[in-house]
Design a protein around this motif. Sequence first.
Motif, short mmCIF file in Angstrom:
data_model
loop_
_atom_site.label_atom_id
_atom_site.label_comp_id
_atom_site.label_asym_id
_atom_site.label_seq_id
_atom_site.Cartn_x
_atom_site.Cartn_y
_atom_site.Cartn_z
N GLY A 49 0.85 -1.20 0.00
CA GLY A 49 0.00 0.00 0.00
C GLY A 49 0.88 1.24 0.00
N SER A 50 0.25 2.40 -0.06
CA SER A 50 1.02 3.66 -0.11
C SER A 50 1.70 3.95 1.22
CB SER A 50 0.10 4.85 -0.40
OG SER A 50 -0.55 4.68 -1.61
N ILE A 145 -4.16 0.36 7.60
CA ILE A 145 -5.60 0.23 7.90
C ILE A 145 -6.37 0.81 6.71
CG2 ILE A 145 -5.60 2.43 9.16
CD1 ILE A 145 -7.80 1.28 11.00
P1 PGA Z 1 -2.88 2.37 1.92
O1 PGA Z 1 -3.64 1.02 2.25
O2 PGA Z 1 -1.60 2.33 2.69
O3 PGA Z 1 -2.63 2.30 0.42
O4 PGA Z 1 -3.76 3.48 2.32
C1 PGA Z 1 -3.77 0.61 3.58
C2 PGA Z 1 -4.74 -0.55 3.67
O5 PGA Z 1 -5.73 -0.58 2.93
O6 PGA Z 1 -4.50 -1.42 4.51
#
Ligand code: PGA
Length: 255
Positions: A49-50, A145
């Motif tokens: 994820g980012s 999350i």
């Molecule tokens: P994200 O994803 O870091 O790309 O916001 C986090 C997740 O969905 O667990």
Amino acid sequence: FSISGDCFVPNKIKLVVCKDSSAAALDAAGRIAVIVRERSTPVIGLATGSTPETVYAELVRLHREEKLSFRNASTFNLDEYVGLPSTHAQSYRAFMQAHLFSQIDVLPWRTHLLDGTAALPALECEAFEKRILAAGGVDLWLLGIGGNGHIAFNEPGSPVDSRTRIVALTPETIAANSDGRFFSDPAEVPRAALTAGIATIREARRVVLLATGAKKAAAVAAAMKGPFTESCPASLLQDHADCTFVLDEDAASLF
Ligand code: PGA
């Protein structure tokens, strides 16, 4: 055990609020580095994820500039899309190779990701759980999350005793992953994933959940202040013996 409905448990989650997303990522990376330095055979759980990208950049910097060695470490990733081979640019294996594994000295055969192309997904999931046990369990699992409170691909409603398994992605998660960061068209996003379960994650000796940005504030507040409930998977960390939420001020803004 499993729970029905909501319940309240003594909330043991520790909270660290950093001034911005970079400071939060550095804090989380520092926690991983401590384990890597302290243990003779560290076992680290990772996320994609980012949010964790800056964490991995910092671990690479620590490796290059401060001699942090992953030579004796094993890693386990939370999840992988069903149907994407490891060579696909959006597979989580490719993400991990690009952001971390190719830039540190971890041994390739100690980096464990679920195989989204496995002919028998149930067997693949069982083998993953066995590999975690064989490694001695996870010392620290880094989590993100979702805006809906998901952890890994455990969407709301995931049982507290769930283990590694195949799951369908919710429309919300498909939308979040096709906003141009990873996929640009919802039709390209796989409909299913293999994911470590809530019980798999809860068994890690330490959990660090990193959340940044206002988009995560409601989910973080529900996980931290709401009931212990399968409706908010991250709330199922409330009774974990060693769980820290590392947030930036935006993610902590609804406290
Ligand atoms: P994200 O994803 O870091 O790309 O916001 C986090 C997740 O969905 O667990």
